[in-house]
Design an enzyme around this catalytic site. Structure first.
Site, PDB file in Angstrom:
ATOM      1  N   GLY A  32       2.593   8.222   3.252  1.00 10.24           N
ATOM      2  CA  GLY A  32       3.049   6.845   3.499  1.00 10.24           C
ATOM      3  C   GLY A  32       1.931   5.842   3.259  1.00 10.24           C
ATOM      4  O   GLY A  32       2.147   4.778   2.700  1.00 10.24           O
ATOM      5  N   GLY A  74      -7.174 -17.291   6.947  1.00  9.08           N
ATOM      6  CA  GLY A  74      -6.803 -16.814   5.606  1.00  9.08           C
ATOM      7  C   GLY A  74      -5.382 -17.216   5.275  1.00  9.08           C
ATOM      8  O   GLY A  74      -4.444 -16.815   5.968  1.00  9.08           O
ATOM      9  N   GLY A 104      -3.783 -16.380   2.520  1.00 10.62           N
ATOM     10  CA  GLY A 104      -3.237 -15.491   1.483  1.00 10.62           C
ATOM     11  C   GLY A 104      -1.907 -14.928   1.958  1.00 10.62           C
ATOM     12  O   GLY A 104      -1.394 -15.310   3.015  1.00 10.62           O
ATOM     13  N   GLU A 112      -7.710 -22.072   6.114  1.00  5.90           N
ATOM     14  CA  GLU A 112      -7.965 -21.522   4.771  1.00  5.90           C
ATOM     15  C   GLU A 112      -9.139 -22.294   4.145  1.00  5.90           C
ATOM     16  O   GLU A 112      -9.133 -23.514   4.152  1.00  5.90           O
ATOM     17  CB  GLU A 112      -6.677 -21.649   3.922  1.00  5.90           C
ATOM     18  CG  GLU A 112      -6.855 -21.481   2.428  1.00  5.90           C
ATOM     19  CD  GLU A 112      -7.454 -20.140   2.015  1.00  5.90           C
ATOM     20  OE1 GLU A 112      -6.920 -19.098   2.408  1.00  5.90           O
ATOM     21  OE2 GLU A 112      -8.477 -20.164   1.294  1.00  5.90           O
ATOM     22  N   ASP A 149      -5.065   0.868  -4.948  1.00  6.92           N
ATOM     23  CA  ASP A 149      -5.980  -0.183  -4.477  1.00  6.92           C
ATOM     24  C   ASP A 149      -7.441   0.155  -4.748  1.00  6.92           C
ATOM     25  O   ASP A 149      -8.247  -0.734  -5.008  1.00  6.92           O
ATOM     26  CB  ASP A 149      -5.805  -0.396  -2.961  1.00  6.92           C
ATOM     27  CG  ASP A 149      -4.538  -1.166  -2.622  1.00  6.92           C
ATOM     28  OD1 ASP A 149      -3.711  -1.396  -3.532  1.00  6.92           O
ATOM     29  OD2 ASP A 149      -4.364  -1.528  -1.439  1.00  6.92           O
ATOM     30  N   HIS A 193      28.586 -15.240 -11.182  1.00 11.39           N
ATOM     31  CA  HIS A 193      28.649 -16.555 -10.542  1.00 11.39           C
ATOM     32  C   HIS A 193      29.380 -16.441  -9.210  1.00 11.39           C
ATOM     33  O   HIS A 193      30.372 -15.723  -9.133  1.00 11.39           O
ATOM     34  CB  HIS A 193      29.402 -17.537 -11.451  1.00 11.39           C
ATOM     35  CG  HIS A 193      29.582 -18.892 -10.840  1.00 11.39           C
ATOM     36  ND1 HIS A 193      28.549 -19.785 -10.749  1.00 11.39           N
ATOM     37  CD2 HIS A 193      30.667 -19.491 -10.264  1.00 11.39           C
ATOM     38  CE1 HIS A 193      28.982 -20.894 -10.157  1.00 11.39           C
ATOM     39  NE2 HIS A 193      30.266 -20.738  -9.848  1.00 11.39           N
TER      40      HIS A 193
HETATM   41  P1  FAD Z   1      -2.915   3.328   0.595  1.00 17.42           P
HETATM   42  O1  FAD Z   1      -1.505   3.014   0.803  1.00 17.42           O
HETATM   43  O2  FAD Z   1      -3.932   2.485   1.297  1.00 17.42           O
HETATM   44  O3  FAD Z   1      -3.104   4.845   1.010  1.00 17.42           O
HETATM   45  C1  FAD Z   1      -4.354   5.438   1.035  1.00 17.42           C
HETATM   46  C2  FAD Z   1      -4.276   6.698   1.866  1.00 17.42           C
HETATM   47  O4  FAD Z   1      -5.488   7.431   1.650  1.00 17.42           O
HETATM   48  C3  FAD Z   1      -4.207   6.451   3.362  1.00 17.42           C
HETATM   49  O5  FAD Z   1      -3.167   7.212   3.923  1.00 17.42           O
HETATM   50  C4  FAD Z   1      -5.557   6.915   3.890  1.00 17.42           C
HETATM   51  O6  FAD Z   1      -5.481   7.469   5.182  1.00 17.42           O
HETATM   52  C5  FAD Z   1      -5.899   7.993   2.867  1.00 17.42           C
HETATM   53  N1  FAD Z   1      -7.342   8.273   2.761  1.00 17.42           N
HETATM   54  C6  FAD Z   1      -8.373   7.400   2.725  1.00 17.42           C
HETATM   55  N2  FAD Z   1      -9.537   8.053   2.608  1.00 17.42           N
HETATM   56  C7  FAD Z   1      -9.230   9.376   2.554  1.00 17.42           C
HETATM   57  C8  FAD Z   1      -9.992  10.564   2.422  1.00 17.42           C
HETATM   58  N3  FAD Z   1     -11.332  10.524   2.339  1.00 17.42           N
HETATM   59  N4  FAD Z   1      -9.358  11.760   2.421  1.00 17.42           N
HETATM   60  C9  FAD Z   1      -8.003  11.810   2.501  1.00 17.42           C
HETATM   61  N5  FAD Z   1      -7.221  10.729   2.624  1.00 17.42           N
HETATM   62  C10 FAD Z   1      -7.840   9.527   2.652  1.00 17.42           C
HETATM   63  N6  FAD Z   1       1.982  -4.248  -1.267  1.00 17.42           N
HETATM   64  C11 FAD Z   1       3.143  -4.506  -1.907  1.00 17.42           C
HETATM   65  O7  FAD Z   1       3.294  -4.108  -3.057  1.00 17.42           O
HETATM   66  N7  FAD Z   1       4.154  -5.201  -1.291  1.00 17.42           N
HETATM   67  C12 FAD Z   1       4.025  -5.667  -0.023  1.00 17.42           C
HETATM   68  O8  FAD Z   1       4.943  -6.293   0.506  1.00 17.42           O
HETATM   69  C13 FAD Z   1       2.822  -5.417   0.675  1.00 17.42           C
HETATM   70  N8  FAD Z   1       2.646  -5.845   1.951  1.00 17.42           N
HETATM   71  C14 FAD Z   1       1.512  -5.533   2.609  1.00 17.42           C
HETATM   72  C15 FAD Z   1       1.360  -5.984   3.923  1.00 17.42           C
HETATM   73  C16 FAD Z   1       0.216  -5.689   4.632  1.00 17.42           C
HETATM   74  C17 FAD Z   1       0.080  -6.167   6.058  1.00 17.42           C
HETATM   75  C18 FAD Z   1      -0.815  -4.919   4.011  1.00 17.42           C
HETATM   76  C19 FAD Z   1      -2.061  -4.567   4.768  1.00 17.42           C
HETATM   77  C20 FAD Z   1      -0.688  -4.479   2.710  1.00 17.42           C
HETATM   78  C21 FAD Z   1       0.478  -4.786   1.991  1.00 17.42           C
HETATM   79  N9  FAD Z   1       0.642  -4.387   0.665  1.00 17.42           N
HETATM   80  C22 FAD Z   1       1.803  -4.680   0.013  1.00 17.42           C
HETATM   81  C23 FAD Z   1      -0.414  -3.669  -0.075  1.00 17.42           C
HETATM   82  C24 FAD Z   1      -0.072  -2.174  -0.134  1.00 17.42           C
HETATM   83  O9  FAD Z   1      -0.019  -1.667   1.174  1.00 17.42           O
HETATM   84  C25 FAD Z   1      -1.125  -1.436  -0.944  1.00 17.42           C
HETATM   85  O10 FAD Z   1      -1.270  -2.044  -2.209  1.00 17.42           O
HETATM   86  C26 FAD Z   1      -0.732   0.021  -1.143  1.00 17.42           C
HETATM   87  O11 FAD Z   1      -0.571   0.662   0.092  1.00 17.42           O
HETATM   88  C27 FAD Z   1      -1.793   0.741  -1.973  1.00 17.42           C
HETATM   89  O12 FAD Z   1      -1.432   2.079  -2.110  1.00 17.42           O
HETATM   90  P2  FAD Z   1      -2.542   3.219  -2.305  1.00 17.42           P
HETATM   91  O13 FAD Z   1      -1.784   4.463  -2.543  1.00 17.42           O
HETATM   92  O14 FAD Z   1      -3.532   2.772  -3.305  1.00 17.42           O
HETATM   93  O15 FAD Z   1      -3.340   3.300  -0.925  1.00 17.42           O
END
Ligand code: FAD
Length: 474
Positions: free
Chosen positions: A41, A182, A184, A205, A314, A446
């Site tokens: 997740g 912020g 953003g 901001e 990310d 529509h």
């Molecule tokens: P993540 O979802 O961050 O997952 C990374 C995972 O790696 C985590 O489970 C972490 O525990 C694990 N991990 C880290 N280090 C290690 C390690 N050394 N070993 C094993 N596991 C590890 N994006 C959207 O597109 N739409 C939205 O509406 C949106 N709303 C958001 C609202 C909030 C409040 C926030 C904070 C973010 C939001 N985002 C949204 C951004 C979105 O959550 C991220 O862009 C997305 O989760 C990135 O996915 P990811 O797979 O790169 O990393």
């Protein structure tokens, strides 16, 4: 120490990591997914996109009951049962992460509940929550460790009155006075939720506008409405020097001119951006390289400088969005499977889920101007949309950026309720190389807001039905 081997190991179970693990399993690879949580997740499902959108939906429902007042329909002021609201939000998260847990089992992905760190280019050390270590070697690895919030000195996370997005989403209380640092999308979305639940919200901001970097013309619709929703919006203002007092936390404001006097708040939500989780991964033991902001550097196939290691989501760069992470997952896995594919999207949609929503995809007007491109921008104001009128929401706009010569759609921006759902049509148009005539010739239902996209396209030829915009002669 036990030692295992995986054909593919995916580090991180967010929308980048789990999408990669699932696709690789579907393509017949043996996959190990390493993530400390019980189910996949990541940030998105546990403390990002999903819980925030569940709460924004509640906020939208409450706001609609208020809007109905002006049509003579009166609802009683809502009372908020915080425990039930929190339980509902957690149930949504549990339902979705639980579903992913099922998919892990069905696809026979080996989910190891641990943290991973590289010992060298081909070996990982996995540490579980009890501190036990094991070794995992692999043919290929995908790093998808995501991002974490940027912190500000003096505003330590978890210290009493200070919240970051995670604490705000815990929904343990509705503070009377909330300062959001912020302007953003995360600050504005969470600020909107708390304002609707009853907090007096002030936003500070540093930059001269909300949503810095987003099309000003679209942001104007949001700023106007948030001006009513929030108690105060302080632009070009820094919040500094937090001082905990008996009755709250006192914040001083700094601005070039006319900084407001220090104010007391019950909570301060810091939402000033996110940075990649590339530290603590042992990358120094590998050939993987990061840029000066900590993003892992990859080529257009998402391959790092270490031949067997890929990075997505990310941790691998902007835009930090869930769907961009999942898209990169597909590229990396297909490359590992031997396909000749690369990352070259023409349009990555972005949505701010405020009220009104702001959504855009592809080239913006500002980017086109900066690049000296020959484009024409068409605007369809929602004041001319029948559907917007029936919703009592004529405060919106649909905008297209069109290549003047080929007449292809290069970009789109939408402000208004539902903009996030609508932008997908523009993404398809941009990716498929559709031109304004194609869009105008597609029959749109529509009365819907989607007609505003069709009419924005028709404006190019000066033939939009519901607005008089004769074609400009060159
Ligand atoms: P993540 O979802 O961050 O997952 C990374 C995972 O790696 C985590 O489970 C972490 O525990 C694990 N991990 C880290 N280090 C290690 C390690 N050394 N070993 C094993 N596991 C590890 N994006 C959207 O597109 N739409 C939205 O509406 C949106 N709303 C958001 C609202 C909030 C409040 C926030 C904070 C973010 C939001 N985002 C949204 C951004 C979105 O959550 C991220 O862009 C997305 O989760 C990135 O996915 P990811 O797979 O790169 O990393």
């Amino acid at each position: 120490m036990t030692e295992q081997h995986a054909q593919l190991v995916v580090i991180g179970g967010g929308p980048g990591g789990y999408a990669a693990a699932f696709l690789a399993a579907d393509m017949g690879m043996s996959v190990t997914l390493v993530d400390p949580e019980a189910n996949p997740g990541g940030t998105c499902l546990y403390r990002g996109c999903i819980p925030s959108k569940a709460l924004l939906h509640v906020s939208r429902v409450i706001n609609e009951t208020r809007e109905a007042e002006s049509w003579g329909v009166h609802f009683a002021r809502p009372t908020i049962e915080l425990d039930r609201l929190r339980a509902w939000k957690e149930q949504v998260v549990g339902q979705l992460t639980g579903g992913l847990g099922q998919l892990v089992k069905q696809r026979k992905v080996n989910h190891v509940h641990a943290r991973a760190a590289f010992r060298d280019d081909t070996t990982l050390v996995l540490t579980d929550e009890k501190g036990s270590e094991s070794i995992l070697t692999y043919d290929h690895a995908i790093i998808a460790t995501g991002s974490r919030p940027v912190t500000i000195p003096g505003f330590a996370p978890g210290a009493g009155h200070i919240w970051y997005s995670r604490q705000a989403l815990d929904l343990n209380e509705i503070p009377k006075r909330l300062l959001v640092i912020g302007g953003g999308y995360i600050g504005l979305e969470l600020g909107s939720v708390y304002a609707t639940l009853g907090s007096e919200v002030t936003v500070a901001e540093m930059m001269p506008t909300l949503l810095p970097g987003v099309d000003r013309e679209l942001v104007r619709f949001l700023s106007k409405r948030l001006g009513d929703t929030f108690k105060d919006i302080l632009l070009q203002t820094r919040a500094v020097n937090p001082k905990v007092q008996k009755n709250g936390i006192k914040i001083t404001f700094e601005a070039e001119k006319g900084a407001p006097a220090p104010q007391l708040f019950d909570k301060v939500l810091v939402a000033v951006g996110r940075r990649p989780v590339s530290d603590g991964l042992g990358l120094e033991n590998t050939d993987v390289k990061c840029d000066d902001r900590g993003f892992i550097q990859t080529d257009e196939q998402r391959k790092t400088a270490a031949q067997r290691i890929f990075a997505i989501g990310d941790v691998a760069g902007e835009p930090m969005l869930a769907h961009k992470a999942s898209y990169e997952a597909r590229i990396a896995v297909e490359v590992i499977a031997g396909l000749n594919v690369r990352y070259e999207p023409a349009a990555i949609p972005a949505v701010v889920f405020t009220d009104p929503e702001i959504a855009w995809a592809g080239l913006t007007e500002a980017q086109a101007k900066a690049g000296g491109m020959a484009v024409q921008v068409t605007r369809f104001p929602w004041a001319a949309s029948g559907r917007a009128a029936t919703l009592g929401r004529s405060d919106g706009m649909t905008k297209l950026v069109i290549d003047s010569d080929s007449e292809r759609i290069l970009g789109a921006g939408i402000a208004g309720p539902g903009a996030g759902e609508m932008i997908a049509e523009a993404v398809v148009a941009i990716e498929m190389g559709a031109n304004v005539t194609d869009l105008g010739l597609c029959i749109h239902p529509h009365p819907t807001l989607s007609e505003t996209i069709k009419e924005a396209a028709e404006i190019f030829h000066g033939t939009a039905t519901h607005i008089f915009r004769p074609k400009r002669t060159k």
